[in-house]
Design a protein around this motif. Structure first.
Motif, mmCIF file in Angstrom:
data_model
loop_
_atom_site.group_PDB
_atom_site.id
_atom_site.type_symbol
_atom_site.label_atom_id
_atom_site.label_comp_id
_atom_site.label_asym_id
_atom_site.label_seq_id
_atom_site.Cartn_x
_atom_site.Cartn_y
_atom_site.Cartn_z
ATOM 1 N N ARG A 130 -51.850 14.579 -7.873
ATOM 2 C CA ARG A 130 -52.112 13.230 -7.382
ATOM 3 C C ARG A 130 -52.421 12.244 -8.495
ATOM 4 N NH1 ARG A 130 -52.360 12.607 -1.862
ATOM 5 N NH2 ARG A 130 -51.946 14.603 -0.871
ATOM 6 N N LEU A 141 -45.965 11.065 -1.639
ATOM 7 C CA LEU A 141 -47.128 10.388 -2.227
ATOM 8 C C LEU A 141 -46.857 8.944 -2.604
ATOM 9 C CD1 LEU A 141 -48.467 13.245 -4.553
ATOM 10 C CD2 LEU A 141 -49.033 12.768 -2.190
ATOM 11 N N THR A 158 -48.083 6.329 -1.483
ATOM 12 C CA THR A 158 -49.250 5.442 -1.503
ATOM 13 C C THR A 158 -49.886 5.351 -2.875
ATOM 14 O OG1 THR A 158 -50.337 7.350 -0.546
ATOM 15 C CG2 THR A 158 -49.995 5.481 0.882
ATOM 16 N N ARG A 159 -49.481 6.247 -3.807
ATOM 17 C CA ARG A 159 -50.045 6.125 -5.154
ATOM 18 C C ARG A 159 -49.347 5.031 -5.922
ATOM 19 N NH1 ARG A 159 -48.543 11.053 -8.212
ATOM 20 N NH2 ARG A 159 -46.601 10.121 -7.574
ATOM 21 N N ILE A 204 -48.625 -0.527 -3.891
ATOM 22 C CA ILE A 204 -49.678 -0.411 -2.896
ATOM 23 C C ILE A 204 -51.056 -0.522 -3.553
ATOM 24 C CG2 ILE A 204 -50.745 1.136 -1.219
ATOM 25 C CD1 ILE A 204 -47.875 2.116 -0.602
ATOM 26 N N ARG A 205 -51.201 0.065 -4.730
ATOM 27 C CA ARG A 205 -52.521 0.071 -5.376
ATOM 28 C C ARG A 205 -52.840 -1.240 -6.084
ATOM 29 N NH1 ARG A 205 -55.126 4.938 -5.381
ATOM 30 N NH2 ARG A 205 -56.842 3.503 -5.536
ATOM 31 N N ASN A 240 -42.910 11.599 7.511
ATOM 32 C CA ASN A 240 -43.634 11.289 6.276
ATOM 33 C C ASN A 240 -45.003 11.950 6.245
ATOM 34 O OD1 ASN A 240 -41.717 9.614 5.024
ATOM 35 N ND2 ASN A 240 -42.253 7.948 6.418
ATOM 36 N N VAL A 241 -45.643 12.018 7.409
ATOM 37 C CA VAL A 241 -46.987 12.566 7.441
ATOM 38 C C VAL A 241 -46.968 14.046 7.081
ATOM 39 C CG1 VAL A 241 -48.960 13.032 8.924
ATOM 40 C CG2 VAL A 241 -47.714 10.866 9.132
ATOM 41 N N ASP A 283 -46.463 14.498 3.330
ATOM 42 C CA ASP A 283 -47.585 14.192 2.448
ATOM 43 C C ASP A 283 -48.781 15.105 2.666
ATOM 44 O OD1 ASP A 283 -46.433 12.354 0.845
ATOM 45 O OD2 ASP A 283 -47.488 10.602 1.619
ATOM 46 N N ARG A 284 -48.806 15.788 3.822
ATOM 47 C CA ARG A 284 -49.898 16.742 4.027
ATOM 48 C C ARG A 284 -49.542 18.122 3.468
ATOM 49 N NH1 ARG A 284 -51.810 15.127 10.175
ATOM 50 N NH2 ARG A 284 -53.049 13.323 9.558
#
Lengths: 865, 126
Positions: free
Chosen positions: A266, A289, A291-292, A296-297, A850-851, A854-855
């Motif tokens: 991560r 991943l 969202t990294r 977005i950040r 997608n969920v 990413d899990r």
């Protein structure tokens, strides 16, 4: 009536010029033609470029330092590098229509993991030196103890050391040479830049005892013969994959690789391809991943890496697929044997040895005759053994690396993957802010010329006079187009351009005795890479509000510029704005920043609306970057290469940093594409292209207005080169989100527009000048048909959770299954328009989960649990 | 939207429950719904000192990465290790098994400054 006239009529103007006059503010409108050479025919442009580039001297290179001669297998060259099905695709955000290159990238990650013996690898970075810089900042974050020294072994490639020095300074990191208690990380080169293979295990043991992380820069081909860094304790392993079939190209583009331990995944920069499943439970690939990512950040981003080098990573992975583990080992062994004949040392080596006072690096293209020449009459040395360092573990054992070793099988594998991806050879890709324009085929031809792709980046200047002549011309043209004095072609991505431009501003303030000017104002509408780059360049980011029309809130800007006048360093602003509008007050905004001692950085993402009509320099900016992969026709390559040169005003010229990319001229070889594009168009053609791009966007906005209104417009109710389609009401009316429309467009054979950016709940369409009225109409017809389906849901005729949008995209398997229990027909699902019946593009998989992906992060080829 | 009456809340959508001298912290039902499916939780390190109102953890969904702010000042004494393999617990049981971390409070009076349930319900409903 011509198509252009018909479209102008719809938009409400009598001529392109009248429309342009209404769109672009008069106060800085360029009222003269750009001073560029006249347009050339394809034949003339190719002949002219050939004449320039043939001044390069092609000699056999023994320079090494991370760049080696190699052969791109013709089956790969013709079917990937020279194939628009691969090189015109976009970054695989829309996974369902990107499974081909996602698979190739998964192969790349698997290849890197296997060869380095690491647990997880990303889908490539820009080059080895910036990968090393990313490793440095990643170690700094992981360490988190406040230690500030990064040790760089003097055995590293000099260009890596130079880039690390540039990158360390804004972070307050010191570059050291000896392991001390203050060292948070250490970088080693394996084999060293002079070719020596050292046993790093004892040093790594000492480093780990004090919790210092260890980064090893290495060579994938060497790792087929020598012990991989993962087997002696490396925490991060990186390098350049260039010698897996990629031309040296005087510096690039190439794909760097980056691998680490699973526990650090991560914190790993760059893009990562992961395995997930689709709506029917079938295996499906996607970018994991997300969202990294910096978009977005924003100012909390830990890296400004926005793109990777997809086309190059695909090519390198295919080299491994084609040769397989045995083939790669044979290539490496042959090189090693040749090196053995030359060696005058007792130290272990792979392909690089000292001969007299020079270091000689051999490669796949080295012949016996070359070695005889280098021996200069001396007797050849005895064969040596790698002994202690010999690799004992297998690699590339997965089926994909052991199956396609005949040309027919390889050809079909490449085509099979290509056919899963929607690229510009299938349909328009209306991604807003991405400028998916045509790359003229003629502009791609020079990439296959030896005088373009055969040069080593550190070849003596007098062997590269053709390249430098081309750089000078292209640089002068870009300076004229932007209204600036000086150009640096080195940044090898848009984000790199932003970073380079901000470092330039930083150095300028420093020189003037104002190093405290570190506040960077960025409108909230900016792309997330802006704040990420600003943070990487040592700035403090302050967001500036936007008004209801999407323009910069000048009052808020004035208040912040005044409040922070002492420390104001820069404003980063995109023009036309990310909302697709030529803001009327942009000059006032620039003046305001200057008045308070700041510099104006203009993001060139939307330059396709400016070329020939207005110039960043005239508007009042001090520096801008250009995305040559947007405005100047370098194809997107499925997610890279990008090229992001910066153009600066005279007062900043001396402050351009020299080492932001590994190679002195970045991705030099693809600059020929932009040279060709400008040469083919000339001043009049470029200006006409800009006007046409604006016309196309306004035509789409007008045609769709009755069903999907455009959110923001300029002063005279026109947009610039893109339009934001407002779907926000549909969430409540029908439970429909932009993602559903995006996926449904796939059933119509289209790639989605940009989703929910810069405004959530919208789709941003940028048609570019390259699309005909027929193609724009086809797209509008698809949107209108989808709108009809949305109305049916809103009216309660189709359930909210079981309709053509929520179930999109529809695969052939689903549509042809014996069982069909949906409240709409198979025909509506798969063949909603006449053209889909004539030529159907089938999404390879259904809606990707997608969920789940990413899990359950899984990022190499292989069975999925 | 569930807002249990035995908890205190922040405007940034964290909840807090007193357990002896420690406070258990999580995100609210409203927050988990807004974030959609949680895929990863980066908790603070046990032993970290956190400050009221300052970010100390990250919760990621496929759509967003959101900072979690410490409701009170103190030392982190536990983090919910179950979330490493089962981040979905934050969605399924935000006030129970989906708790994030525990803080030993250095100033228990800070709890009085947090929102009572009715005020939070109003705030989240806006």
């Amino acid at each position: 009536m011509t198509d252009t006239q018909e479209m102008l009529r719809v938009v409400g103007y009598s001529s392109l010029d009248a429309m342009a006059d209404a769109v672009v503010p008069e106060m800085f409108r360029l009222r003269r033609p750009l001073n560029l050479p006249a347009a050339r025919t394809e034949q003339e442009a190719l002949a002219d470029l050939r004449a320039i580039m043939s001044r390069n001297k092609l000699t056999r290179s023994f320079l090494g330092r991370g760049y080696y001669g190699c052969y791109m297998p013709p089956v790969i060259q013709r079917n990937i590098l020279e194939n628009p099905g691969w090189y015109t695709a976009y970054t695989p955000y829309q996974a369902e229509i990107s499974q081909g290159r996602l698979e190739a990238l998964l192969n790349f990650q698997t290849m890197v993991c296997d060869l380095t013996a690491m647990e997880i690898a990303n889908a490539s970075l820009l080059d080895e030196a910036t990968a090393a810089a990313e490793a440095m900042t990643m170690c700094h974050r992981l360490d988190g103890s406040g230690r500030n020294t990064f040790v760089v072994s003097p055995d590293c490639h000099p260009q890596t050391i130079a880039v690390l020095r540039t990158r360390a300074e804004p972070h307050g990191i010191t570059i050291g040479t000896e392991l001390t208690p203050d060292t948070f990380g250490i970088l080693l080169q394996y084999p060293t830049t002079d070719g020596v293979i050292r046993d790093y295990a004892p040093l790594i043991g000492r480093a780990h005892e004090q919790k210092t992380l260890v980064v090893v820069a290495t060579d994938l081909l060497a790792l087929t013969l020598i012990k991989p860094p993962g087997e002696f304790g490396a925490d991060i392993v990186l390098g350049n994959s260039q010698r897996f079939g990629l031309p040296m190209g005087y510096g690039g583009p190439h794909a760097a690789f980056f691998a680490t331990r699973d526990e650090f995944k991560r914190q790993m920069p760059g893009r990562l391809i992961g395995v997930s499943k689709d709506a029917q439970g079938r295996l499906a690939l996607r970018m994991a991943l997300q969202t990294r990512e910096q978009h977005i950040r924003r100012e909390k981003a830990t890296s400004n890496i926005c793109t990777s080098q997809v086309l190059l990573a695909v090519l390198a992975s295919m080299y491994a697929v084609w040769h397989g583990p045995d083939g790669l080992r044979r290539i490496a062994e042959r090189i090693h044997r040749l090196a053995c004949r030359l060696a005058q040392t007792n130290e272990p080596f792979f392909d690089t040895v000292r001969v007299g006072d020079r270091v000689v690096a051999l490669d796949e293209t080295t012949t016996d005759a070359d070695v005889n020449r280098l021996l200069e009459g001396r007797a050849p040395s005895r064969p040596s053994s790698l002994g202690f360092f010999a690799r004992t573990t297998p690699f590339l054992t997965h089926e994909v690396f052991n199956r396609y070793h005949t040309e027919h099988e390889m050809l079909r594998y490449i085509h099979h993957l290509e056919s899963k991806d929607l690229a510009l050879n299938t349909a328009m890709i209306p991604l807003g802010s991405c400028t998916m324009k045509l790359t003229p085929t003629a502009a791609m031809l020079p990439l296959s010329w030896p005088e373009v792709n055969g040069l080593h980046p550190f070849a003596p200047r007098d062997e590269a006079t053709g390249y430098h002549a081309m750089f000078r011309q292209l640089g002068a043209w870009l300076a004229e187009i932007t209204g600036f004095a000086e150009v640096s072609l080195q940044p090898n991505a848009g984000s790199q351009g932003e970073y380079t431009g901000l470092l330039t501003i930083r150095a300028y303030h420093k020189q003037r005795g104002e190093p405290h000017r570190n506040v960077c104002l960025i409108p909230v509408s900016a792309h997330g890479t802006n704040p990420a780059s600003a943070v990487m360049a040592g700035f403090k980011v302050l967001p500036v509000a936007c008004d209801a029309q999407g323009n910069v809130d000048v009052n808020d800007l004035a208040a912040k510029a005044t409040q922070h006048a002492t420390n104001l360093g820069a404003l980063m602003v995109t023009y036309p704005s990310t909302h697709g509008v030529f803001e009327e007050r942009i000059q006032e905004i620039c003046a305001l920043i200057h008045q308070h001692g700041g510099q104006v950085y203009m993001d060139g993402a939307n330059m396709n609306a400016q070329v020939g009509l207005c110039r960043p320099g005239d508007i009042g900016a001090d520096v801008c970057h250009l995305n040559l992969h947007k405005t100047f026709a370098i194809p997107h390559g499925g997610g890279g290469p990008g090229v992001g040169p910066i153009c600066v005003a005279k007062h900043l010229a001396e402050f351009i940093p020299q080492h932001v990319s590994a190679a002195p001229f970045g991705s030099a070889s693809v600059l020929t594409i932009s040279w060709m594009y400008i040469a083919l168009n000339g001043a009049a053609g470029l200006t006409e292209a800009t006007k046409t791009a604006i016309l196309n966007a306004n035509y789409v906005a007008k045609r769709l207005a009755p069903c999907v209104p455009t959110l923001y417009k300029g002063a005279r109710a026109l947009v610039a080169h893109e339009c934001i389609l407002d779907l926000r009401e549909w969430k409540t009316r029908a439970g429909i989100e932009p993602e559903d429309v995006a996926k449904r467009l796939m059933d119509f054979g289209f790639h989605a527009p940009t989703m929910s950016w810069p405004v959530p709940g919208t789709l941003m369409v940028e048609p570019t000048e390259s699309e005909s009225k027929a193609e724009l109409d086809r797209f509008c017809d698809a949107m209108i048909a989808i709108h009809g389906e949305m109305e049916a849901i809103a009216a309660g005729k189709v359930p909210r959770d079981n309709n053509p949008l929520k179930n999109a995209p529809h695969t052939a398997q689903v549509c042809c299954a014996d069982k069909w229990d949906r409240p709409y027909s198979r025909e509506q699902a798969a063949f909603p328009t006449p053209w889909t019946r004539e030529h159907k593009f089938w999404p390879a998989v259904g809606r990707v989960d997608n969920v789940y992906g990413d899990r359950n992060i899984f990022c190499t080829c292989g069975p999925v649990a | 939207m569930s807002v249990p009456t035995n908890l205190r809340y922040t405007k940034t959508h964290e909840w807090l429950r007193i357990e002896g001298d420690a406070a258990v912290v999580g995100i609210t039902d409203h927050a988990q719904k807004e974030l959609t499916d949680i895929v990863y939780v980066e908790p603070p390190q046990v032993g970290d000192n956190v400050e009221a109102g300052k970010e100390c953890a990250v919760v990621e969904s496929v759509k967003a990465a959101s900072d979690i702010y410490a409701p009170v000042t103190g030392e982190v004494v536990a983090a919910n290790t179950a979330l490493a393999d089962h981040p979905e617990l934050v969605n399924e049981d935000p006030y129970g098994q989906g708790w994030l971390f525990k803080i030993r409070m250095s100033d228990p009076a800070q709890v009085d400054e947090l929102l009572p349930p009715d005020e939070y319900a109003n705030h989240a409903g806006e």
